[in-house]
Design a protein around this motif. Structure first.
Motif, PDB file in Angstrom:
ATOM      1  N   ALA A 155      15.168   1.051  -0.950  1.00 19.34           N
ATOM      2  CA  ALA A 155      14.289   2.121  -0.453  1.00 19.34           C
ATOM      3  C   ALA A 155      12.825   1.722  -0.531  1.00 19.34           C
ATOM      4  O   ALA A 155      12.039   1.987   0.392  1.00 19.34           O
ATOM      5  CB  ALA A 155      14.553   3.402  -1.248  1.00 19.34           C
ATOM      6  N   ASP A 156      12.409   1.077  -1.649  1.00 19.65           N
ATOM      7  CA  ASP A 156      11.005   0.667  -1.780  1.00 19.65           C
ATOM      8  C   ASP A 156      10.635  -0.398  -0.762  1.00 19.65           C
ATOM      9  O   ASP A 156       9.538  -0.361  -0.168  1.00 19.65           O
ATOM     10  CB  ASP A 156      10.752   0.139  -3.200  1.00 19.65           C
ATOM     11  CG  ASP A 156      10.933   1.224  -4.249  1.00 19.65           C
ATOM     12  OD1 ASP A 156      10.796   2.421  -3.889  1.00 19.65           O
ATOM     13  OD2 ASP A 156      11.218   0.886  -5.420  1.00 19.65           O
ATOM     14  N   GLU A 157      11.539  -1.336  -0.528  1.00 20.66           N
ATOM     15  CA  GLU A 157      11.245  -2.390   0.465  1.00 20.66           C
ATOM     16  C   GLU A 157      11.188  -1.810   1.876  1.00 20.66           C
ATOM     17  O   GLU A 157      10.311  -2.180   2.673  1.00 20.66           O
ATOM     18  CB  GLU A 157      12.310  -3.488   0.377  1.00 20.66           C
ATOM     19  CG  GLU A 157      12.234  -4.357  -0.866  1.00 20.66           C
ATOM     20  CD  GLU A 157      12.831  -3.672  -2.083  1.00 20.66           C
ATOM     21  OE1 GLU A 157      13.474  -2.607  -1.914  1.00 20.66           O
ATOM     22  OE2 GLU A 157      12.676  -4.192  -3.199  1.00 20.66           O
ATOM     23  N   TRP A 158      12.111  -0.879   2.193  1.00 23.03           N
ATOM     24  CA  TRP A 158      12.079  -0.257   3.510  1.00 23.03           C
ATOM     25  C   TRP A 158      10.816   0.576   3.711  1.00 23.03           C
ATOM     26  O   TRP A 158      10.299   0.688   4.829  1.00 23.03           O
ATOM     27  CB  TRP A 158      13.308   0.624   3.712  1.00 23.03           C
ATOM     28  CG  TRP A 158      14.501  -0.106   4.251  1.00 23.03           C
ATOM     29  CD1 TRP A 158      15.711  -0.263   3.663  1.00 23.03           C
ATOM     30  CD2 TRP A 158      14.588  -0.783   5.514  1.00 23.03           C
ATOM     31  NE1 TRP A 158      16.553  -0.993   4.465  1.00 23.03           N
ATOM     32  CE2 TRP A 158      15.894  -1.323   5.608  1.00 23.03           C
ATOM     33  CE3 TRP A 158      13.693  -0.994   6.559  1.00 23.03           C
ATOM     34  CZ2 TRP A 158      16.318  -2.052   6.709  1.00 23.03           C
ATOM     35  CZ3 TRP A 158      14.118  -1.722   7.660  1.00 23.03           C
ATOM     36  CH2 TRP A 158      15.416  -2.252   7.733  1.00 23.03           C
ATOM     37  N   ARG A 159      10.319   1.167   2.631  1.00 18.76           N
ATOM     38  CA  ARG A 159       9.092   1.955   2.742  1.00 18.76           C
ATOM     39  C   ARG A 159       7.911   1.066   3.124  1.00 18.76           C
ATOM     40  O   ARG A 159       7.093   1.429   3.978  1.00 18.76           O
ATOM     41  CB  ARG A 159       8.813   2.672   1.414  1.00 18.76           C
ATOM     42  CG  ARG A 159       7.597   3.588   1.444  1.00 18.76           C
ATOM     43  CD  ARG A 159       7.473   4.331   0.123  1.00 18.76           C
ATOM     44  NE  ARG A 159       7.277   3.406  -0.981  1.00 18.76           N
ATOM     45  CZ  ARG A 159       6.085   2.946  -1.360  1.00 18.76           C
ATOM     46  NH1 ARG A 159       4.998   3.318  -0.715  1.00 18.76           N
ATOM     47  NH2 ARG A 159       5.986   2.117  -2.378  1.00 18.76           N
ATOM     48  N   VAL A 160       7.847  -0.125   2.532  1.00 17.48           N
ATOM     49  CA  VAL A 160       6.762  -1.053   2.862  1.00 17.48           C
ATOM     50  C   VAL A 160       6.918  -1.590   4.281  1.00 17.48           C
ATOM     51  O   VAL A 160       5.952  -1.624   5.069  1.00 17.48           O
ATOM     52  CB  VAL A 160       6.727  -2.200   1.833  1.00 17.48           C
ATOM     53  CG1 VAL A 160       5.682  -3.237   2.228  1.00 17.48           C
ATOM     54  CG2 VAL A 160       6.432  -1.662   0.442  1.00 17.48           C
ATOM     55  N   GLY A 181      -1.755  -9.317  10.366  1.00 23.36           N
ATOM     56  CA  GLY A 181      -2.820  -8.715   9.568  1.00 23.36           C
ATOM     57  C   GLY A 181      -2.485  -8.727   8.092  1.00 23.36           C
ATOM     58  O   GLY A 181      -1.392  -9.128   7.674  1.00 23.36           O
ATOM     59  N   ALA A 182      -3.445  -8.273   7.309  1.00 14.42           N
ATOM     60  CA  ALA A 182      -3.296  -8.195   5.861  1.00 14.42           C
ATOM     61  C   ALA A 182      -4.120  -7.016   5.377  1.00 14.42           C
ATOM     62  O   ALA A 182      -5.079  -6.588   6.029  1.00 14.42           O
ATOM     63  CB  ALA A 182      -3.754  -9.492   5.180  1.00 14.42           C
ATOM     64  N   GLY A 183      -3.750  -6.494   4.205  1.00 15.94           N
ATOM     65  CA  GLY A 183      -4.474  -5.343   3.690  1.00 15.94           C
ATOM     66  C   GLY A 183      -3.782  -4.750   2.479  1.00 15.94           C
ATOM     67  O   GLY A 183      -2.917  -5.379   1.856  1.00 15.94           O
ATOM     68  N   VAL A 184      -4.171  -3.513   2.177  1.00 16.70           N
ATOM     69  CA  VAL A 184      -3.650  -2.770   1.035  1.00 16.70           C
ATOM     70  C   VAL A 184      -3.031  -1.489   1.560  1.00 16.70           C
ATOM     71  O   VAL A 184      -3.653  -0.776   2.365  1.00 16.70           O
ATOM     72  CB  VAL A 184      -4.760  -2.473   0.005  1.00 16.70           C
ATOM     73  CG1 VAL A 184      -4.205  -1.651  -1.150  1.00 16.70           C
ATOM     74  CG2 VAL A 184      -5.372  -3.764  -0.508  1.00 16.70           C
ATOM     75  N   LEU A 185      -1.831  -1.197   1.094  1.00 18.21           N
ATOM     76  CA  LEU A 185      -1.134   0.014   1.518  1.00 18.21           C
ATOM     77  C   LEU A 185      -1.465   1.180   0.604  1.00 18.21           C
ATOM     78  O   LEU A 185      -1.756   0.977  -0.596  1.00 18.21           O
ATOM     79  CB  LEU A 185       0.377  -0.221   1.519  1.00 18.21           C
ATOM     80  CG  LEU A 185       0.911  -1.217   2.550  1.00 18.21           C
ATOM     81  CD1 LEU A 185       2.400  -1.436   2.340  1.00 18.21           C
ATOM     82  CD2 LEU A 185       0.636  -0.740   3.959  1.00 18.21           C
ATOM     83  N   PRO A 186      -1.450   2.396   1.120  1.00 15.49           N
ATOM     84  CA  PRO A 186      -1.647   3.573   0.249  1.00 15.49           C
ATOM     85  C   PRO A 186      -0.585   3.615  -0.836  1.00 15.49           C
ATOM     86  O   PRO A 186       0.598   3.380  -0.577  1.00 15.49           O
ATOM     87  CB  PRO A 186      -1.522   4.756   1.207  1.00 15.49           C
ATOM     88  CG  PRO A 186      -1.819   4.187   2.554  1.00 15.49           C
ATOM     89  CD  PRO A 186      -1.325   2.775   2.540  1.00 15.49           C
ATOM     90  N   GLY A 188      -1.375  -2.664 -10.209  1.00 22.49           N
ATOM     91  CA  GLY A 188      -2.412  -2.867  -9.214  1.00 22.49           C
ATOM     92  C   GLY A 188      -2.031  -2.365  -7.838  1.00 22.49           C
ATOM     93  O   GLY A 188      -1.025  -1.669  -7.649  1.00 22.49           O
ATOM     94  N   ASP A 189      -2.868  -2.712  -6.867  1.00 18.47           N
ATOM     95  CA  ASP A 189      -2.674  -2.254  -5.495  1.00 18.47           C
ATOM     96  C   ASP A 189      -1.467  -2.926  -4.847  1.00 18.47           C
ATOM     97  O   ASP A 189      -1.071  -4.042  -5.219  1.00 18.47           O
ATOM     98  CB  ASP A 189      -3.926  -2.547  -4.661  1.00 18.47           C
ATOM     99  CG  ASP A 189      -5.163  -1.829  -5.202  1.00 18.47           C
ATOM    100  OD1 ASP A 189      -4.978  -0.736  -5.770  1.00 18.47           O
ATOM    101  OD2 ASP A 189      -6.270  -2.376  -5.071  1.00 18.47           O
ATOM    102  N   LEU A 190      -0.922  -2.238  -3.880  1.00 20.14           N
ATOM    103  CA  LEU A 190       0.197  -2.769  -3.107  1.00 20.14           C
ATOM    104  C   LEU A 190      -0.369  -3.522  -1.906  1.00 20.14           C
ATOM    105  O   LEU A 190      -0.881  -2.915  -0.957  1.00 20.14           O
ATOM    106  CB  LEU A 190       1.122  -1.635  -2.653  1.00 20.14           C
ATOM    107  CG  LEU A 190       2.385  -2.026  -1.894  1.00 20.14           C
ATOM    108  CD1 LEU A 190       3.251  -2.973  -2.717  1.00 20.14           C
ATOM    109  CD2 LEU A 190       3.181  -0.797  -1.494  1.00 20.14           C
ATOM    110  N   MET A 191      -0.280  -4.835  -1.934  1.00 22.79           N
ATOM    111  CA  MET A 191      -0.885  -5.696  -0.917  1.00 22.79           C
ATOM    112  C   MET A 191       0.202  -6.236   0.016  1.00 22.79           C
ATOM    113  O   MET A 191       1.370  -6.337  -0.363  1.00 22.79           O
ATOM    114  CB  MET A 191      -1.628  -6.851  -1.586  1.00 22.79           C
ATOM    115  CG  MET A 191      -2.616  -6.417  -2.666  1.00 22.79           C
ATOM    116  SD  MET A 191      -3.305  -7.796  -3.582  1.00 22.79           S
ATOM    117  CE  MET A 191      -4.253  -8.610  -2.298  1.00 22.79           C
ATOM    118  N   TYR A 192      -0.232  -6.585   1.222  1.00 22.39           N
ATOM    119  CA  TYR A 192       0.718  -7.150   2.198  1.00 22.39           C
ATOM    120  C   TYR A 192      -0.013  -8.127   3.109  1.00 22.39           C
ATOM    121  O   TYR A 192      -1.241  -8.073   3.284  1.00 22.39           O
ATOM    122  CB  TYR A 192       1.361  -6.044   3.038  1.00 22.39           C
ATOM    123  CG  TYR A 192       0.477  -5.493   4.129  1.00 22.39           C
ATOM    124  CD1 TYR A 192       0.520  -6.014   5.435  1.00 22.39           C
ATOM    125  CD2 TYR A 192      -0.431  -4.475   3.865  1.00 22.39           C
ATOM    126  CE1 TYR A 192      -0.297  -5.529   6.427  1.00 22.39           C
ATOM    127  CE2 TYR A 192      -1.250  -3.983   4.863  1.00 22.39           C
ATOM    128  CZ  TYR A 192      -1.179  -4.509   6.142  1.00 22.39           C
ATOM    129  OH  TYR A 192      -1.996  -4.025   7.133  1.00 22.39           O
TER     130      TYR A 192
END
Length: 287
Positions: free
Chosen positions: A215-220, A230-235, A246-250
């Motif tokens: 569920a957590d992986e599907w949410r991301v 792209g790259a960034g930080v998710l809410p 820390g922040d959830l980065m991708y």
């Protein structure tokens, strides 16, 4: 002789002249015949009355018996039809359940093989994780499909990978063992190996483990579905108690797939502008 017959007869015998004279008018001597006919006609219903009533009664009894017999036959037919319909419905339900199970198994096998066959030369790669948490690497055939490869690097943080990428090229190598096979045994596909040894730019950084998409992986993956590159930080909603990491980065990009053999594959990140070499490369080796 005629006189004796007339004397013995209770009714006078009309002559031929009187019959011819009185036949059109209907009076005179013809009244005796009319009375006789009326008397006979009145006696006939009296004789036939009781027998007709009995016939009607017998007909009613026969009709009632036939109706009762038809009712019994229809009730027995209904019982037989209800029992047969219940047995047929149960058999149809069992047959439908068996077909549904067979269909699900067949479709699962077909989908599994089709997913492996559809893994073409270009895939979508997503690297995500919390800054001080573990790195997750997911490879998908398209942004909406299930990952064909999802590994979790147990001893390497996302922040360390980001620092490596900011300094230059990054090469991730995942190696697994190649045990000998028994007679008649087939080797599993390379992307389905359960455990890997992880290396980053030649330095060992622990182990990587094959994971199922939860569920957590599907949410991301659902949150970055519309992102091509792209790259960034998710809410962050603080799910699973990971707010302390820390922040959830991708980071998301397209990767070119190159197959060396059944025991080696490589994925090179494709730059959107087409300039320069790949900034990130992922190697899968079975040694």
């Amino acid at each position: 002789m005629a006189r004796a017959f007339r004397a013995a007869s209770p009714l006078p015998l009309p002559s031929s002249s009187s019959r011819s004279a009185t036949a059109p008018s209907g009076g005179g001597g013809s009244g005796s015949f009319t009375w006789l006919l009326k008397k006979r006609s009145s006696k006939a219903p009296q004789r036939s009355g009781p027998s007709g009533q009995e016939a009607e009664d017998e007909g009613d009894e026969e009709e009632a018996g036939a109706a009762a017999l038809s009712t019994a036959q229809s009730s027995s037919t209904d019982e037989q039809s209800s029992s047969s319909s219940s047995s047929s419905s149960s058999s149809r339900k069992k047959r439908a359940d068996a077909l549904a199970r067979l269909r699900s198994v067949f479709l699962a096998a077909i989908t599994h093989r089709r997913r492996r066959r559809q893994l073409g030369s270009c895939v979508t790669g997503t690297i995500f994780g919390r800054r001080r948490g573990r790195v997750h690497v997911a490879l998908q055939t398209d942004p909406r499909s299930a990952p064909v490869l999802l590994v979790e690097m147990a001893a390497y943080s996302t922040g360390a990978l980001v620092r490596e990428m900011s300094s230059g090229l990054v090469r991730l190598a995942l190696e697994c063992e190649k045990p000998p096979l028994n007679a008649g045994e087939k080797r599993r596909p390379l992307l389905e190996e359960p455990t890997w040894r992880a290396y980053c730019n030649g330095l060992k950084c622990g182990y990587a483990v094959h994971r199922e998409c939860g569920a957590d992986e599907w949410r991301v993956l659902g949150a970055v579905e519309q992102v091509s590159v792209g790259a960034g930080v998710l809410p962050d909603d603080g799910a699973a108690g990971g707010a302390g990491e820390g922040d959830l980065m991708y980071m998301r990009a397209k990767f070119e797939r190159v197959v060396g053999s059944r025991d080696s594959e490589a994925f090179y990140m494709m730059n959107p502008d087409g300039s320069g070499g790949p900034e990130l490369s992922i190697y899968l080796l079975r040694v």
